[in-house]
Design an enzyme around this catalytic site. Structure first.
Site, mmCIF file in Angstrom:
data_model
loop_
_atom_site.group_PDB
_atom_site.id
_atom_site.type_symbol
_atom_site.label_atom_id
_atom_site.label_comp_id
_atom_site.label_asym_id
_atom_site.label_seq_id
_atom_site.Cartn_x
_atom_site.Cartn_y
_atom_site.Cartn_z
ATOM 1 N N ASP A 188 0.827 -1.208 0.000
ATOM 2 C CA ASP A 188 0.000 0.000 0.000
ATOM 3 C C ASP A 188 0.864 1.263 0.000
ATOM 4 O O ASP A 188 1.960 1.267 0.566
ATOM 5 C CB ASP A 188 -0.905 -0.022 1.247
ATOM 6 C CG ASP A 188 -2.041 0.976 1.143
ATOM 7 O OD1 ASP A 188 -2.296 1.497 0.043
ATOM 8 O OD2 ASP A 188 -2.696 1.240 2.172
ATOM 9 N N ASN B 51 -10.661 -2.670 -6.193
ATOM 10 C CA ASN B 51 -9.807 -1.805 -7.031
ATOM 11 C C ASN B 51 -10.373 -1.576 -8.442
ATOM 12 O O ASN B 51 -9.988 -0.624 -9.121
ATOM 13 C CB ASN B 51 -8.385 -2.377 -7.153
ATOM 14 C CG ASN B 51 -7.550 -2.246 -5.896
ATOM 15 O OD1 ASN B 51 -6.626 -3.016 -5.656
ATOM 16 N ND2 ASN B 51 -7.862 -1.257 -5.067
ATOM 17 N N TRP B 52 -11.319 -2.439 -8.868
ATOM 18 C CA TRP B 52 -11.930 -2.223 -10.196
ATOM 19 C C TRP B 52 -12.660 -0.889 -10.254
ATOM 20 O O TRP B 52 -12.903 -0.350 -11.332
ATOM 21 C CB TRP B 52 -12.922 -3.351 -10.535
ATOM 22 C CG TRP B 52 -12.291 -4.679 -10.803
ATOM 23 C CD1 TRP B 52 -12.443 -5.813 -10.056
ATOM 24 C CD2 TRP B 52 -11.435 -5.041 -11.899
ATOM 25 N NE1 TRP B 52 -11.713 -6.849 -10.609
ATOM 26 C CE2 TRP B 52 -11.097 -6.401 -11.739
ATOM 27 C CE3 TRP B 52 -10.912 -4.344 -12.999
ATOM 28 C CZ2 TRP B 52 -10.260 -7.086 -12.628
ATOM 29 C CZ3 TRP B 52 -10.076 -5.024 -13.892
ATOM 30 C CH2 TRP B 52 -9.764 -6.376 -13.693
ATOM 31 N N ARG C 166 0.229 7.677 -2.718
ATOM 32 C CA ARG C 166 0.763 8.732 -1.848
ATOM 33 C C ARG C 166 2.237 8.995 -2.142
ATOM 34 O O ARG C 166 2.702 10.122 -2.107
ATOM 35 C CB ARG C 166 0.570 8.337 -0.369
ATOM 36 C CG ARG C 166 -0.819 8.683 0.154
ATOM 37 C CD ARG C 166 -1.121 7.957 1.422
ATOM 38 N NE ARG C 166 -1.443 6.558 1.161
ATOM 39 C CZ ARG C 166 -1.455 5.614 2.096
ATOM 40 N NH1 ARG C 166 -1.143 5.917 3.340
ATOM 41 N NH2 ARG C 166 -1.771 4.380 1.777
ATOM 42 N N SER D 223 -8.439 -4.904 4.957
ATOM 43 C CA SER D 223 -8.962 -4.647 3.609
ATOM 44 C C SER D 223 -9.358 -5.914 2.849
ATOM 45 O O SER D 223 -8.958 -6.100 1.694
ATOM 46 C CB SER D 223 -7.946 -3.835 2.786
ATOM 47 O OG SER D 223 -7.676 -2.609 3.406
HETATM 48 C C1 FPP Z 1 -1.691 0.140 -3.395
HETATM 49 O O1 FPP Z 1 -1.270 1.483 -3.439
HETATM 50 C C2 FPP Z 1 -1.189 -0.646 -4.504
HETATM 51 C C3 FPP Z 1 -1.964 -1.279 -5.446
HETATM 52 C C4 FPP Z 1 -3.427 -1.202 -5.465
HETATM 53 C C5 FPP Z 1 -1.394 -2.067 -6.538
HETATM 54 C C6 FPP Z 1 -0.103 -2.796 -6.268
HETATM 55 C C7 FPP Z 1 0.550 -3.019 -7.587
HETATM 56 C C8 FPP Z 1 1.878 -2.971 -7.836
HETATM 57 C C9 FPP Z 1 2.878 -2.777 -6.782
HETATM 58 C C10 FPP Z 1 2.410 -3.082 -9.215
HETATM 59 C C11 FPP Z 1 2.196 -4.340 -9.990
HETATM 60 C C12 FPP Z 1 2.162 -5.606 -9.258
HETATM 61 C C13 FPP Z 1 2.765 -6.768 -9.632
HETATM 62 C C14 FPP Z 1 2.513 -7.991 -8.834
HETATM 63 C C15 FPP Z 1 3.683 -6.850 -10.757
HETATM 64 P P1 FPP Z 1 -2.411 2.604 -3.556
HETATM 65 O O2 FPP Z 1 -2.598 2.914 -4.993
HETATM 66 O O3 FPP Z 1 -3.647 2.143 -2.857
HETATM 67 O O4 FPP Z 1 -1.724 3.787 -2.803
HETATM 68 P P2 FPP Z 1 -2.443 4.928 -1.939
HETATM 69 O O5 FPP Z 1 -3.119 4.247 -0.792
HETATM 70 O O6 FPP Z 1 -1.284 5.774 -1.503
HETATM 71 O O7 FPP Z 1 -3.390 5.649 -2.832
#
Ligand code: FPP
Length: 246
Positions: free
Chosen positions: A21, A69-70, A25, A197
């Site tokens: 996560d 996430n979709w 940010r 989550s």
């Molecule tokens: C959460 O950060 C991250 C994700 C929803 C996606 C994770 C994906 C990757 C690290 C890249 C690809 C994965 C693989 C397995 C190759 P967020 O977007 O929720 O961050 P935030 O909470 O700061 O908005």
């Protein structure tokens, strides 16, 4: 301070699960678009896989994309899906070289066909690898997984293939996506958020939980080792007393 490689032979968790996560940010702090964070998150994925394999973790489950996430903006979803497909292509030889088996859990049929194809190819090609299982949670929701298990079990009861009295913990386990995997020993979440989550709710029943403020793209091998060192200091009592588990 650098965290040295944890003691290799003792008390390494068998199954480590990670809620990656903080990509968004991380990018925002740098004045960039969210997708910049996801692209840099791939480097942390690589570091974590290497670190886990090096110390002898047997199963590493990464929460790469939740069912929820979709609902993110279409462009961001597209970027995440293409990152998944390209990472699978780019990392394939490294998985083979390191004897790592790829698996995936979740509603995989919802993934774009290109990502599904890449995923199936790597899963099939690495099926015999036995150093570590890399398990990607994709389009995954733990509640949906449990609902699906209950539906399967109910069908068996209705068809007289299973009697209600024989339903136990193993029956539930055997109908989850993770049926052949051990329970999670250690769950790591980055970015300072302290919640689960909808991730592996059944499988983390006795997992040790670890929360770090580090944002996912900054999560390094050292951060992983630091987390493992914390795990090694925990006493897992499974409801018993300290004296009983000695
Ligand atoms: C959460 O950060 C991250 C994700 C929803 C996606 C994770 C994906 C990757 C690290 C890249 C690809 C994965 C693989 C397995 C190759 P967020 O977007 O929720 O961050 P935030 O909470 O700061 O908005």
């Amino acid at each position: 301070m650098d965290q040295s490689l944890p003691e290799l032979s003792s008390n390494i968790p068998n199954h480590v699960a990670v809620i990656m996560d903080g990509n968004g940010r991380w990018a925002k702090k740098k004045g960039k678009m969210r997708v910049f964070g996801h692209r840099n998150g791939v480097k942390a994925v690589r570091q974590t896989i290497e670190a886990a394999a090096e110390i002898g973790v047997k199963v590493l489950t990464l929460y790469a994309f939740s069912s929820e996430n979709w609902k993110r903006p279409r462009k961001e979803v597209e970027t995440l899906m293409s990152l998944l497909a390209s990472s699978l292509r780019n990392e394939f030889s490294s998985l083979q070289k390191n004897n790592i088996q790829l698996r995936a859990i979740g509603d995989l049929e919802n993934l774009p066909s290109k990502a599904q194809k890449e995923l199936q190819e790597v899963i099939e090609a690495t099926a015999q690898n036995d150093r570590m299982i890399l398990n990607l949670a994709l389009s995954y929701s733990s509640q949906a997984e449990i609902v699906r298990a209950v539906q399967c079990i109910s069908k068996k009861v209705v068809n007289n293939e299973l009697s209600i009295e024989n339903i136990d913990k193993n029956t539930i386990n055997n109908h989850l996506y993770t049926f052949s995997l051990p329970d999670v020993d250690f769950l790591i979440r980055t970015s300072g958020e302290q919640r689960i989550s909808n991730f592996l709710l059944w499988q983390i029943a006795y997992a040790e939980l670890y929360f770090t403020d580090t944002l996912w793209p900054d999560f390094s091998k050292n951060d992983f080792y630091e987390a493992i060192a914390t795990y090694q200091k925990r006493e897992r009592r499974y409801g018993q007393t300290s004296e009983q588990i000695l």
